[in-house]
Design an enzyme around this catalytic site. Structure first.
Site, short mmCIF file in Angstrom:
data_model
loop_
_atom_site.label_atom_id
_atom_site.label_comp_id
_atom_site.label_asym_id
_atom_site.label_seq_id
_atom_site.Cartn_x
_atom_site.Cartn_y
_atom_site.Cartn_z
N GLU A 42 -10.15 -5.60 2.02
CA GLU A 42 -9.16 -5.86 1.32
C GLU A 42 -7.76 -6.94 1.60
O GLU A 42 -7.80 -7.53 2.65
CB GLU A 42 -7.94 -5.06 1.81
CG GLU A 42 -6.72 -5.06 0.96
CD GLU A 42 -6.00 -3.64 0.99
OE1 GLU A 42 -5.30 -3.59 0.66
OE2 GLU A 42 -5.56 -3.25 2.16
N LYS A 107 -6.51 -1.04 -7.41
CA LYS A 107 -6.50 0.03 -6.27
C LYS A 107 -5.25 0.94 -6.37
O LYS A 107 -4.33 1.24 -7.40
CB LYS A 107 -5.28 -0.66 -5.24
CG LYS A 107 -4.93 0.27 -3.78
CD LYS A 107 -4.61 -0.80 -2.93
CE LYS A 107 -3.88 0.13 -1.64
NZ LYS A 107 -3.27 -0.70 -0.40
N CYS A 141 -8.59 0.47 0.86
CA CYS A 141 -7.43 1.01 1.70
C CYS A 141 -6.56 2.60 2.08
O CYS A 141 -7.39 3.01 2.13
CB CYS A 141 -6.20 -0.19 1.91
SG CYS A 141 -5.89 -0.05 4.14
#
EC number: 3.5.1.3
Length: 256
Positions: A42, A107, A141
Site C-alpha cells: 500500500e 480504497k 489494508c
C-alpha cells in the site's frame, strides 16, 4: 492458465520520497522473471501518510512506471498509491497489464483512527480483474476488516490485500487474512511493508499467501525485506469448491 505464479514484495518505504521508492523497486524488479502477478505494498511511493497526496506523482507517471515493468516482466503488476484526482485525493490500487490495460480500485474503507477519511475519498466500486484465466479482487489494508465487501458474490479466485499494517496489530492481520480465505473459498495474498515510518509506527510485514483452506503457501520472514513467491493452482481451487460447496448455502444480499 491453471497455474498462477505470484510474487509479493515485502519492503521498507522511504517516507514521502516517491523517486527513492521507485528506484528501490527498480532494483528489485530488474531480477524478477517468469511471474504472472507482482504485488507491491500500500502507498508504495510514499508510505501511509495523510499528506501523501501533496507529494503524489501524477497518475500517468505511476502508470508509465508500472507499464514499463509489466512489459519487462510480462506480468500483471500493481500496488496502491496516493493520487490527486479532480474530485480529491484517493488511495488507489493500480493493476497494469503488459498491453496497457489498467484496473483502478479506490480504497473503500478509510482508516479513521489515522484520520484517513479526512484526507482521502472513499472508493465506491468493488473491482475484479481477469488475468490469464484467473479472477483477481484488489483490496487495500483496512478493507480487510470488513468481510461484506469481499463476500457478496463468488466472483474471484484470488484476493490481493496490500497494506501498511503496523506490527502492533499483526495478530489481526494474520487472523483476518486466513478468515477471508476460508469464508470465501479463495486464495488470499497479503503484501505488507516493513520498517518504520515518520509517525513512529513499526511494521514487521508478515506478508503471506494462503490457499482456500487458510493454509500457508508462502510466508515472509517478519521484519525482513523479502520477495515472496508461490504457484497457485486453479484446478486445485475448483476441485475444493466442488468437493465442499459451502457457497450454495450463502445468504444472498446486495451492497447499498
Amino acid at each position: 492458465m491453471s497455474t498462477l505464479k505470484l510474487t509479493l514484495l515485502q519492503q521498507p518505504l522511504v517516507w514521502l520520497d516517491a523517486q527513492a521508492n521507485l528506484r528501490h523497486f527498480d532494483m528489485l524488479l530488474e531480477s524478477i522473471q517468469q511471474r504472472d502477478v507482482i504485488v507491491l505494498p500500500e502507498m508504495f511511493t510514499t508510505g501511509f501518510a495523510m499528506n501523501a497526496a501533496e507529494n503524489a506523482l501524477p497518475e500517468t507517471e505511476v502508470i508509465d512506471w508500472l507499464r514499463h515493468w509489466s512489459v519487462r516482466t510480462d506480468a500483471l503488476i500493481g500496488g496502491s498509491v496516493a493520487l490527486n484526482t479532480p474530485d480529491g485525493a484517493v488511495n488507489r490500487f493500480l493493476l497494469v497489464q503488459p498491453d496497457g490495460t489498467i484496473l483502478r480500485y479506490d480504497k473503500r474503507h478509510l482508516f479513521r483512527m489515522a484520520g484517513e477519511h479526512h484526507h482521502y475519498l472513499a472508493g465506491k466500486e468493488r473491482k475484479v480483474v481477469e488475468w490469464r484465466g484467473w479472477r483477481i479482487l484488489p483490496q487495500v489494508c483496512y478493507d480487510l476488516r470488513f468481510p461484506v465487501w469481499s463476500r457478496n458474490q463468488q466472483d474471484y479466485d484470488l484476493a490481493l490485500y496490500v497494506a501498511n499494517w503496523p506490527a502492533a496489530r499483526a495478530k489481526h492481520w494474520q487472523t483476518l487474512l486466513a478468515a477471508r480465505a476460508i469464508e470465501n473459498q479463495a486464495y488470499v495474498a497479503g503484501c505488507n511493508r516493513v520498517g518504520d515510518d515518520d509517525n513512529g509506527h513499526h511494521y514487521q510485514g508478515n506478508s503471506v499467501i494462503l490457499d482456500a483452506l487458510g493454509e500457508i503457501q508462502a510466508q515472509a520472514e517478519p521484519g525482513q525485506a523479502a520477495q515472496l513467491d508461490a504457484e497457485l493452482s486453479l484446478e486445485t481451487l475448483q476441485a475444493y469448491r466442488e468437493r465442499f460447496p459451502a457457497f450454495h448455502d450463502t445468504d444472498k444480499f446486495l451492497l447499498l
